[in-house]
Design a protein around this motif. Structure first.
Motif, PDB file in Angstrom:
ATOM      1  N   GLU A   1       0.707  -1.172  -0.048  1.00 55.91           N
ATOM      2  CA  GLU A   1      -0.183   0.073  -0.120  1.00 55.91           C
ATOM      3  C   GLU A   1       1.017   1.252  -0.094  1.00 55.91           C
ATOM      4  N   MET A   2       1.880   1.106   0.828  1.00 60.30           N
ATOM      5  CA  MET A   2       2.671   2.338   0.907  1.00 60.30           C
ATOM      6  C   MET A   2       3.443   2.573  -0.335  1.00 60.30           C
ATOM      7  N   ALA A   3       4.032   1.578  -0.939  1.00 61.85           N
ATOM      8  CA  ALA A   3       4.817   1.690  -2.121  1.00 61.85           C
ATOM      9  C   ALA A   3       3.889   2.357  -3.174  1.00 61.85           C
ATOM     10  N   VAL A   4       2.664   1.595  -3.380  1.00 60.44           N
ATOM     11  CA  VAL A   4       1.829   2.242  -4.409  1.00 60.44           C
ATOM     12  C   VAL A   4       1.416   3.394  -4.392  1.00 60.44           C
ATOM     13  N   ARG A   5       1.294   3.853  -3.181  1.00 61.33           N
ATOM     14  CA  ARG A   5       0.982   5.516  -3.010  1.00 61.33           C
ATOM     15  C   ARG A   5       2.138   6.155  -2.950  1.00 61.33           C
ATOM     16  N   GLU A   6       3.176   5.828  -2.580  1.00 61.18           N
ATOM     17  CA  GLU A   6       4.348   6.829  -2.949  1.00 61.18           C
ATOM     18  C   GLU A   6       5.005   6.999  -4.176  1.00 61.18           C
ATOM     19  N   LEU A   7       5.213   5.716  -4.872  1.00 60.86           N
ATOM     20  CA  LEU A   7       5.880   5.513  -5.964  1.00 60.86           C
ATOM     21  C   LEU A   7       5.084   5.577  -7.088  1.00 60.86           C
ATOM     22  N   GLY A   8       3.755   5.358  -6.857  1.00 64.10           N
ATOM     23  CA  GLY A   8       2.768   4.858  -8.285  1.00 64.10           C
ATOM     24  C   GLY A   8       2.962   3.335  -8.378  1.00 64.10           C
ATOM     25  N   ALA A   9       1.661   2.838  -8.893  1.00 61.02           N
ATOM     26  CA  ALA A   9       1.691   1.338  -8.928  1.00 61.02           C
ATOM     27  C   ALA A   9       2.562   1.001 -10.266  1.00 61.02           C
ATOM     28  N   GLU A  10       3.005   1.736 -10.931  1.00 65.16           N
ATOM     29  CA  GLU A  10       3.927   1.342 -12.063  1.00 65.16           C
ATOM     30  C   GLU A  10       5.553   1.135 -11.681  1.00 65.16           C
ATOM     31  N   ARG A  11       5.610   1.361 -10.389  1.00 63.91           N
ATOM     32  CA  ARG A  11       7.003   1.197  -9.954  1.00 63.91           C
ATOM     33  C   ARG A  11       6.991   0.164  -8.952  1.00 63.91           C
ATOM     34  N   VAL A  12       6.000  -0.577  -8.848  1.00 68.56           N
ATOM     35  CA  VAL A  12       6.234  -1.640  -7.683  1.00 68.56           C
ATOM     36  C   VAL A  12       6.274  -3.005  -8.199  1.00 68.56           C
ATOM     37  N   LEU A  13       7.076  -3.898  -7.897  1.00 68.94           N
ATOM     38  CA  LEU A  13       6.970  -5.172  -8.741  1.00 68.94           C
ATOM     39  C   LEU A  13       6.974  -6.301  -7.425  1.00 68.94           C
ATOM     40  N   TYR A  14       6.272  -7.258  -7.768  1.00 62.06           N
ATOM     41  CA  TYR A  14       6.128  -8.502  -6.937  1.00 62.06           C
ATOM     42  C   TYR A  14       7.318  -9.458  -7.105  1.00 62.06           C
ATOM     43  N   GLY A  15       8.009  -9.768  -5.972  1.00 60.28           N
ATOM     44  CA  GLY A  15       9.046 -10.828  -6.039  1.00 60.28           C
ATOM     45  C   GLY A  15       8.947 -11.703  -4.792  1.00 60.28           C
ATOM     46  N   SER A  16       9.542 -12.996  -4.718  1.00 59.74           N
ATOM     47  CA  SER A  16       9.277 -13.734  -3.803  1.00 59.74           C
ATOM     48  C   SER A  16      10.394 -13.979  -2.755  1.00 59.74           C
ATOM     49  N   ASP A  17      11.514 -14.060  -3.481  1.00 55.88           N
ATOM     50  CA  ASP A  17      12.779 -14.453  -2.736  1.00 55.88           C
ATOM     51  C   ASP A  17      12.839 -15.881  -2.509  1.00 55.88           C
ATOM     52  N   ALA A  18      12.254 -16.691  -3.335  1.00 54.76           N
ATOM     53  CA  ALA A  18      12.167 -18.221  -3.414  1.00 54.76           C
ATOM     54  C   ALA A  18      13.505 -18.676  -3.623  1.00 54.76           C
ATOM     55  N   GLY A  19      13.903 -20.000  -3.427  1.00 58.60           N
ATOM     56  CA  GLY A  19      13.490 -20.638  -2.339  1.00 58.60           C
ATOM     57  C   GLY A  19      13.895 -20.472  -0.821  1.00 58.60           C
ATOM     58  N   GLY A  20      14.507 -19.177  -0.841  1.00 57.01           N
ATOM     59  CA  GLY A  20      14.596 -18.808   0.807  1.00 57.01           C
ATOM     60  C   GLY A  20      13.203 -18.302   1.308  1.00 57.01           C
TER      61      GLY A  20
END
Length: 303
Positions: free
Chosen positions: A241-260
């Motif tokens: 929520e904060m990242a989307v609000r402050e950066l815009g949804a276009e600058r936020v990316l899902y990542g998992s850091d799997a398998g850690g």
């Protein structure tokens, strides 16, 4: 009020609240999305920015297959994989080549669903430039991974960034704001923002959004060519929520850091976020797809 409630920090309370929402969100996603390998499955495309070969057993090929099997259960289309089986905080040129060879094997085993990022070290500029050419210019990899060998605001980083820009290759930089001092050569989001100012044409991914994500979001807010990776840490409420609000949804990316980390806990940060559905669609995959499109098209790879 109980002693337990009095002792909880604001961050801990947010994290506790999120776990319930995250569990519900992922359970719903699993019911609605049995496997992304099924092309008839409905829902947004999911591209995972941040995966490793650790945390799963076997050869690099077997680890790739294990990651994809887990990703299928959550409907994840494609995985970005970086770093090999044996990590080194300060990799030698031989370490770089060995780790990148592991990733090349995983890319081959992934049959188009695994995208590789080449591991480089600014302590070994010539060797890193050679790896860029071997794995990206003349190979199937589509991005760059930088870890903790040197802080990314060091001028020795510049030749690597310039070459990556020439190749249309985005750069993923691990970043942290630790509660104690960072590791000696570990980059912070502030360091990445400084690098971004020197290279406005570069596409830079801020790994973990600095872990202390509230500080991380603020640190990169003005750097328009820096994108927040929301992987790692617990599925804390408020991060997306904060990242989307402050950066815009276009600058936020899902990542998992799997398998850690698990795919499910990290995916839940987005699925359970109080943001519009269109923002979720961008974060889950469309942003990464857009940012990788130039190099994928240049290589004739599916987008």
């Amino acid at each position: 009020m109980s002693h337990w409630k009095r002792s909880m920090t604001r961050r801990a309370m947010l994290s506790h609240t999120a776990r319930t929402a995250a569990t519900v969100a992922v359970a719903g996603a699993l019911r609605a999305s049995p496997a992304r390998a099924n092309p008839k499955r409905k829902g947004p495309a999911i591209w995972d920015l941040h995966c490793h070969l650790n945390g799963v057993p076997g050869t690099p090929q077997q680890r790739a297959e294990g990651l994809l099997a887990a990703a299928d259960r959550l409907g994840i289309d494609r995985l970005v994989v970086c770093m090999g089986v044996r990590w080194a905080a300060d990799p030698t040129p031989q370490d770089l080549r060995s780790q990148n060879d592991d990733v090349l094997r995983a890319v081959e085993a992934g049959k188009g669903r695994i995208l590789g990022f080449v591991l480089l070290s600014p302590k070994h500029v010539d060797a890193s430039l050679a790896e860029l050419d071997r794995c990206v210019a003349n190979g199937p990899m589509v991005g760059v991974k930088l870890w903790i060998a040197m802080r990314c605001n060091d001028p020795d980083m510049d030749p690597l960034v310039r070459r990556a820009v020439e190749l249309k290759a985005p750069i993923f930089q691990h970043t942290y704001f630790r509660t104690v001092a960072n590791l000696p050569d570990e980059s912070s989001p502030n360091d990445l923002a400084e690098l971004a100012a020197r290279h406005p044409s570069a596409v830079l991914f801020c790994g973990h959004t600095g872990n202390d994500w509230e500080r991380g979001v603020r640190a990169i807010r003005a750097a328009q060519n820096v994108y927040a990776d929301v992987s790692g840490s617990d599925p804390t409420a408020g991060m997306v929520e904060m990242a989307v609000r402050e950066l815009g949804a276009e600058r936020v990316l899902y990542g998992s850091d799997a398998g850690g980390r698990s795919f499910a806990s990290q995916l839940a940060k987005v699925l359970g976020a109080d943001v519009p559905e269109e923002a979720k669609r961008l974060v889950l995959g469309e942003n990464l797809r857009r940012l990788l499109k130039p190099i994928l098209q240049a290589k004739g790879m599916p987008t």
